[in-house]
Design an enzyme around this catalytic site. Structure first.
Site, PDB file in Angstrom:
ATOM      1  N   GLU A 119      35.889  35.201  -3.074  1.00 54.22           N
ATOM      2  CA  GLU A 119      35.513  33.654  -3.255  1.00 54.22           C
ATOM      3  C   GLU A 119      36.630  32.825  -3.623  1.00 54.22           C
ATOM      4  O   GLU A 119      37.006  31.678  -3.190  1.00 54.22           O
ATOM      5  CB  GLU A 119      34.432  33.399  -4.076  1.00 54.22           C
ATOM      6  CG  GLU A 119      32.971  33.492  -3.365  1.00 54.22           C
ATOM      7  CD  GLU A 119      32.647  34.959  -3.546  1.00 54.22           C
ATOM      8  OE1 GLU A 119      33.457  36.021  -3.846  1.00 54.22           O
ATOM      9  OE2 GLU A 119      31.378  35.244  -3.257  1.00 54.22           O
ATOM     10  N   GLU A 143      27.237  40.840  -3.571  1.00 54.32           N
ATOM     11  CA  GLU A 143      26.458  40.491  -4.746  1.00 54.32           C
ATOM     12  C   GLU A 143      25.074  41.000  -4.428  1.00 54.32           C
ATOM     13  O   GLU A 143      24.122  41.318  -5.239  1.00 54.32           O
ATOM     14  CB  GLU A 143      26.456  39.131  -4.876  1.00 54.32           C
ATOM     15  CG  GLU A 143      27.670  38.478  -5.232  1.00 54.32           C
ATOM     16  CD  GLU A 143      28.025  36.959  -5.400  1.00 54.32           C
ATOM     17  OE1 GLU A 143      27.862  36.393  -4.295  1.00 54.32           O
ATOM     18  OE2 GLU A 143      28.263  36.433  -6.378  1.00 54.32           O
ATOM     19  N   GLY A 148      28.695  37.103  -0.833  1.00 53.89           N
ATOM     20  CA  GLY A 148      27.431  37.345  -1.176  1.00 53.89           C
ATOM     21  C   GLY A 148      26.884  38.415  -0.826  1.00 53.89           C
ATOM     22  O   GLY A 148      25.695  39.265  -1.237  1.00 53.89           O
ATOM     23  N   ALA A 202      28.692  34.356   2.256  1.00 54.20           N
ATOM     24  CA  ALA A 202      27.971  33.207   2.652  1.00 54.20           C
ATOM     25  C   ALA A 202      28.654  32.759   3.804  1.00 54.20           C
ATOM     26  O   ALA A 202      29.785  33.171   4.222  1.00 54.20           O
ATOM     27  CB  ALA A 202      28.143  31.983   1.488  1.00 54.20           C
TER      28      ALA A 202
HETATM   29  N1  COA Z   1      30.786  32.990   7.306  1.00 50.87           N
HETATM   30  C1  COA Z   1      31.009  32.543   8.546  1.00 50.87           C
HETATM   31  N2  COA Z   1      31.179  33.162   9.735  1.00 50.87           N
HETATM   32  C2  COA Z   1      32.065  34.274   9.565  1.00 50.87           C
HETATM   33  C3  COA Z   1      31.960  34.866   8.210  1.00 50.87           C
HETATM   34  C4  COA Z   1      31.444  34.196   7.102  1.00 50.87           C
HETATM   35  N3  COA Z   1      31.479  34.540   5.891  1.00 50.87           N
HETATM   36  N4  COA Z   1      32.883  35.904   8.318  1.00 50.87           N
HETATM   37  C5  COA Z   1      33.108  36.189   9.542  1.00 50.87           C
HETATM   38  N5  COA Z   1      32.355  35.120  10.271  1.00 50.87           N
HETATM   39  C6  COA Z   1      32.727  34.963  11.773  1.00 50.87           C
HETATM   40  C7  COA Z   1      33.840  34.645  12.246  1.00 50.87           C
HETATM   41  O1  COA Z   1      34.244  33.198  11.943  1.00 50.87           O
HETATM   42  C8  COA Z   1      34.138  34.913  13.644  1.00 50.87           C
HETATM   43  O2  COA Z   1      33.253  33.884  14.290  1.00 50.87           O
HETATM   44  P1  COA Z   1      33.826  33.481  16.048  1.00 50.87           P
HETATM   45  O3  COA Z   1      33.629  34.719  16.651  1.00 50.87           O
HETATM   46  O4  COA Z   1      32.839  32.638  16.115  1.00 50.87           O
HETATM   47  O5  COA Z   1      35.190  33.085  15.699  1.00 50.87           O
HETATM   48  C9  COA Z   1      33.269  36.259  13.736  1.00 50.87           C
HETATM   49  O6  COA Z   1      32.453  36.277  12.560  1.00 50.87           O
HETATM   50  C10 COA Z   1      33.900  37.747  13.585  1.00 50.87           C
HETATM   51  O7  COA Z   1      34.805  37.444  12.567  1.00 50.87           O
HETATM   52  P2  COA Z   1      36.362  38.324  12.463  1.00 50.87           P
HETATM   53  O8  COA Z   1      37.086  37.494  11.312  1.00 50.87           O
HETATM   54  O9  COA Z   1      37.015  38.104  13.844  1.00 50.87           O
HETATM   55  O10 COA Z   1      36.059  39.690  12.243  1.00 50.87           O
HETATM   56  P3  COA Z   1      36.699  40.917  11.868  1.00 50.87           P
HETATM   57  O11 COA Z   1      35.929  42.100  11.931  1.00 50.87           O
HETATM   58  O12 COA Z   1      38.129  40.844  12.103  1.00 50.87           O
HETATM   59  O13 COA Z   1      36.644  40.547  10.080  1.00 50.87           O
HETATM   60  C11 COA Z   1      35.837  40.130   7.919  1.00 50.87           C
HETATM   61  C12 COA Z   1      35.669  40.515   9.335  1.00 50.87           C
HETATM   62  C13 COA Z   1      34.520  40.145   7.113  1.00 50.87           C
HETATM   63  C14 COA Z   1      36.778  40.805   6.999  1.00 50.87           C
HETATM   64  C15 COA Z   1      36.193  38.418   7.990  1.00 50.87           C
HETATM   65  O14 COA Z   1      35.561  37.990   9.098  1.00 50.87           O
HETATM   66  C16 COA Z   1      36.283  37.724   6.919  1.00 50.87           C
HETATM   67  O15 COA Z   1      37.210  37.688   5.994  1.00 50.87           O
HETATM   68  N6  COA Z   1      35.214  36.988   6.628  1.00 50.87           N
HETATM   69  C17 COA Z   1      35.120  35.929   5.502  1.00 50.87           C
HETATM   70  C18 COA Z   1      34.838  36.910   4.401  1.00 50.87           C
HETATM   71  C19 COA Z   1      34.625  35.836   3.063  1.00 50.87           C
HETATM   72  O16 COA Z   1      35.596  35.287   2.829  1.00 50.87           O
HETATM   73  N7  COA Z   1      33.302  35.963   2.395  1.00 50.87           N
HETATM   74  C20 COA Z   1      33.032  35.106   1.104  1.00 50.87           C
HETATM   75  C21 COA Z   1      32.428  33.907   1.346  1.00 50.87           C
HETATM   76  S1  COA Z   1      31.761  33.160   0.136  1.00 50.87           S
END
Ligand code: COA
Length: 264
Positions: free
Chosen positions: A138, A118, A115, A72
């Site tokens: 989550e 999922e 998501g 999400a």
């Molecule tokens: N929602 C909104 N923005 C997200 C996102 C999410 N779920 N996942 C990544 N982004 C955004 C980051 O905020 C960042 O934005 P910015 O460049 O404007 O700062 C961009 O995507 C890149 O993210 P980054 O974390 O630097 O990439 P990464 O490749 O190093 O790491 C992940 C990738 C997926 C491991 C990491 O982004 C992450 O843990 N995301 C959240 C995952 C999560 O908790 N999902 C469950 C949601 S309910």
């Protein structure tokens, strides 16, 4: 040749001559996070391709090298209320994917989190690139996986393994996902989409009505007790025994020629 469907901002939707529809989540700079716009476009694409008789199967994947979908959109999530959670669009989308008449394959490249995981769980089949990582993180955000993750993961890989992922939020790499049965195949990144299309092609070359009813028997029977499942299997087989496809499939085998199925 792939024909690109117009009208999508956050997705690339393509249909090939092989009758495979591909839905690509296309916000790589946000790791293909599932904003409300993405979710509503996914629903639109699912319906558009679902109603298109030329499309036989659907493949979901993510643009870029890093992610299938990072879950999400957390910026949107922060503003969501209890009432929003009572009618969750993402849970409804996953139900629609699962209920689709067409076989669905998730081609998971990179992170499939929350998501994103999922969405993959709602598909019939999942194949992964070597860099795929699955997880339901989550609880780290103070919420739970609300798009079917608490239900579909344990049905697929067993309650103990699912609870570990759900309660710790830890990630699983492609190799572990394969041994847990979360994915059925792991391939090099550059071969992922080709492998997904090939898999879809194999399914599409079989009797379409048979595939549809076999899928229904596995899915509906899996939610019922065994006696009910066996009843569903018998009834589905009885329908197939009355079909043109069964006459054609058996005749083609005996006449040593490829079958020409018509899906009826
Ligand atoms: N929602 C909104 N923005 C997200 C996102 C999410 N779920 N996942 C990544 N982004 C955004 C980051 O905020 C960042 O934005 P910015 O460049 O404007 O700062 C961009 O995507 C890149 O993210 P980054 O974390 O630097 O990439 P990464 O490749 O190093 O790491 C992940 C990738 C997926 C491991 C990491 O982004 C992450 O843990 N995301 C959240 C995952 C999560 O908790 N999902 C469950 C949601 S309910």
């Amino acid at each position: 040749m792939l024909l690109r469907r117009p009208g999508y901002e956050t997705l690339v939707v393509e249909v090939g001559e092989d009758c495979v529809g591909t839905i690509i989540l296309n916000r790589p700079e946000k790791r293909n996070a599932l904003s409300s716009r993405v979710v509503s476009e996914l629903l639109g694409a699912l319906r558009e391709l679902g109603e298109d008789e030329r499309v036989g199967a659907l493949v979901f994947t993510g643009a870029g090298e890093r992610a299938f979908a990072a879950g999400a959109d957390i910026a949107e999530l922060r503003e969501k209320t209890m009432l929003d959670a009572l009618s969750p669009a993402m849970q409804a989308l996953c139900e629609e994917i699962e209920g689709s008449d067409k076989p669905t394959i998730a081609a998971v490249n990179g992170y499939a989190l929350g998501g994103g995981c999922e969405l993959a769980l709602a598909c019939d089949l999942r194949i992964a690139a070597e860099n795929a990582r699955f997880g339901l993180p989550e609880v780290s955000l103070g919420i739970l996986p609300g798009a079917g993750g608490t239900q579909r993961l344990s049905r697929l890989i067993g309650r103990g393994r699912a609870l570990e992922l759900v309660m710790t939020g830890r990630l699983m790499d492609a190799r572990e996902a394969l041994s847990a049965g979360l994915v059925s195949r792991v391939v090099p990144r550059e071969e992922l989409l080709g492998a997904a299309r090939e898999l879809a092609g194999q399914i599409l070359s079989r009797g379409p009505l048979a595939v549809r009813l076999a899928r229904l028997a596995v899915r509906a029977g899996g939610e019922a007790d065994q006696a009910t499942g066996l009843l569903i299997e018998r009834l589905a087989q009885a329908v197939l025994f009355a079909s043109e496809d069964k006459r054609e499939g058996t005749a083609a085998f005996l006449e040593k020629r490829p079958p020409e199925f018509r899906g009826r």
